[in-house]
Design an enzyme around this catalytic site. Structure first.
Site, PDB file in Angstrom:
ATOM      1  CD  GLU A   2       0.446  -8.846  -2.289  1.00 50.49           C
ATOM      2  OE1 GLU A   2       0.527  -7.607  -2.400  1.00 50.49           O
ATOM      3  OE2 GLU A   2       1.411  -9.562  -1.988  1.00 50.49           O
ATOM      4  CB  ILE A  11       3.846  -1.884  -7.431  1.00 45.94           C
ATOM      5  CG1 ILE A  11       3.372  -3.034  -8.333  1.00 45.94           C
ATOM      6  CG2 ILE A  11       3.048  -0.610  -7.716  1.00 45.94           C
ATOM      7  CD1 ILE A  11       1.946  -3.477  -8.058  1.00 45.94           C
ATOM      8  NE  ARG A  12       4.914   5.190  -5.465  1.00 49.56           N
ATOM      9  CZ  ARG A  12       4.198   5.944  -4.640  1.00 49.56           C
ATOM     10  NH1 ARG A  12       2.884   5.799  -4.597  1.00 49.56           N
ATOM     11  NH2 ARG A  12       4.768   6.816  -3.843  1.00 49.56           N
ATOM     12  CB  CYS A  34       5.368  -3.583  -1.274  1.00 47.65           C
ATOM     13  SG  CYS A  34       5.822  -2.135  -2.262  1.00 47.65           S
ATOM     14  NE  ARG A  83       7.316   6.142   1.313  1.00 50.22           N
ATOM     15  CZ  ARG A  83       7.032   7.266   0.652  1.00 50.22           C
ATOM     16  NH1 ARG A  83       7.986   8.116   0.332  1.00 50.22           N
ATOM     17  NH2 ARG A  83       5.784   7.543   0.327  1.00 50.22           N
ATOM     18  N   GLY A  94       0.848  -1.181   0.000  1.00 49.17           N
ATOM     19  CA  GLY A  94       0.000   0.000   0.000  1.00 49.17           C
ATOM     20  C   GLY A  94       0.880   1.226   0.000  1.00 49.17           C
ATOM     21  CD  GLU A  95       2.313   6.379   0.810  1.00 54.70           C
ATOM     22  OE1 GLU A  95       3.470   6.552   0.384  1.00 54.70           O
ATOM     23  OE2 GLU A  95       1.957   6.697   1.957  1.00 54.70           O
ATOM     24  CB  SER A  96       5.236   2.811   3.771  1.00 55.19           C
ATOM     25  OG  SER A  96       5.967   3.875   3.185  1.00 55.19           O
ATOM     26  CG  HIS A 148       2.987  -6.187  -4.342  1.00 55.98           C
ATOM     27  ND1 HIS A 148       2.165  -5.655  -3.377  1.00 55.98           N
ATOM     28  CD2 HIS A 148       3.818  -5.181  -4.717  1.00 55.98           C
ATOM     29  CE1 HIS A 148       2.485  -4.380  -3.171  1.00 55.98           C
ATOM     30  NE2 HIS A 148       3.494  -4.076  -3.972  1.00 55.98           N
TER      31      HIS A 148
END
Length: 210
Positions: free
Chosen positions: A191, A140-141, A82, A111, A50-52, A189
């Site tokens: 998943e 992804i990022r 991630c 990051r 997600g967005e840490s 990821h």
């Protein structure tokens, strides 16, 4: 069939549904976790991608930070993908000054090390403890591990030549999957690929800890 221990998926933000499905396919009872009381009763926890920085802030808003730190320090198995890797690290580079860490892994992570969303990519990686050939890894990022402590086992690193023959540049040799005791993290990821072997590895850790 879900007959094993109960594993929570931190359900504040990120790809929660995909992790729940992967855990259930590994035989775990998988439940979303949003409250401190729920953290206390699970046998293991997944921190999704997600967005840490958003997830760090929400951990504080929902008073989950200290309960999570305490359970991980007490030996509860945890797996982060991630953003989950970033939160489990002891130190993060290029994060927000007020970003909070859970400290389950003695690693320094960078990051967004692989670049922006448009720089997302896939690669085949050999992962220690995962049998049956390489794992298709979706980045992804994504972060990478800049430094790992003596007690941290590197499970996978970026190869010097990508699976499609591309040059990974500065990413070559960077650790992207690590384990320290009952805590595992991947920069990618699993998943999102339908390959449940990384989740099966975590399920083994949870069963062993129980």
């Amino acid at each position: 069939m879900e007959s094993g221990p109960t594993v929570g998926v931190l359900a504040l933000q990120g790809d929660v549904r995909e992790h729940l499905a992967a855990l259930r396919a590994s035989g775990m009872r998988a439940v979303p976790v949003r409250r401190a009381s729920e953290i206390e009763v699970v046998d293991g926890l997944v921190i999704p991608g997600g967005e840490s920085t958003t997830m760090s802030r929400l951990l504080g808003v929902f008073d989950l930070l200290e309960p999570l730190r305490a359970r991980i320090a007490d030996g509860m198995p945890a797996y982060g993908s991630c953003a989950g890797m970033i939160l489990l690290a002891s130190e993060v580079l290029d994060g927000r000054p007020d970003q909070q860490q859970l400290g389950g892994l003695d690693v320094v992570v960078r990051r967004n090390a692989f670049g922006r969303q448009v720089d997302s990519f896939e690669s085949d990686l050999d992962v220690v403890g995962v049998e049956g050939g390489p794992v298709r890894a979706v980045f992804i990022r994504a972060p990478w591990v800049e430094k790992a402590g003596a007690d941290v086992e590197v499970l996978a690193s970026v190869p010097s030549v990508g699976s499609e023959g591309q040059d990974p540049g500065a990413a070559a040799g960077r650790a992207v999957a690590v384990r320290q005791g009952n805590v595992v993290a991947t920069a990618f990821h699993p998943e999102l690929t339908g390959d449940g072997r990384v989740h099966a590895l975590f399920a083994e850790i949870v069963r062993g800890a129980g």
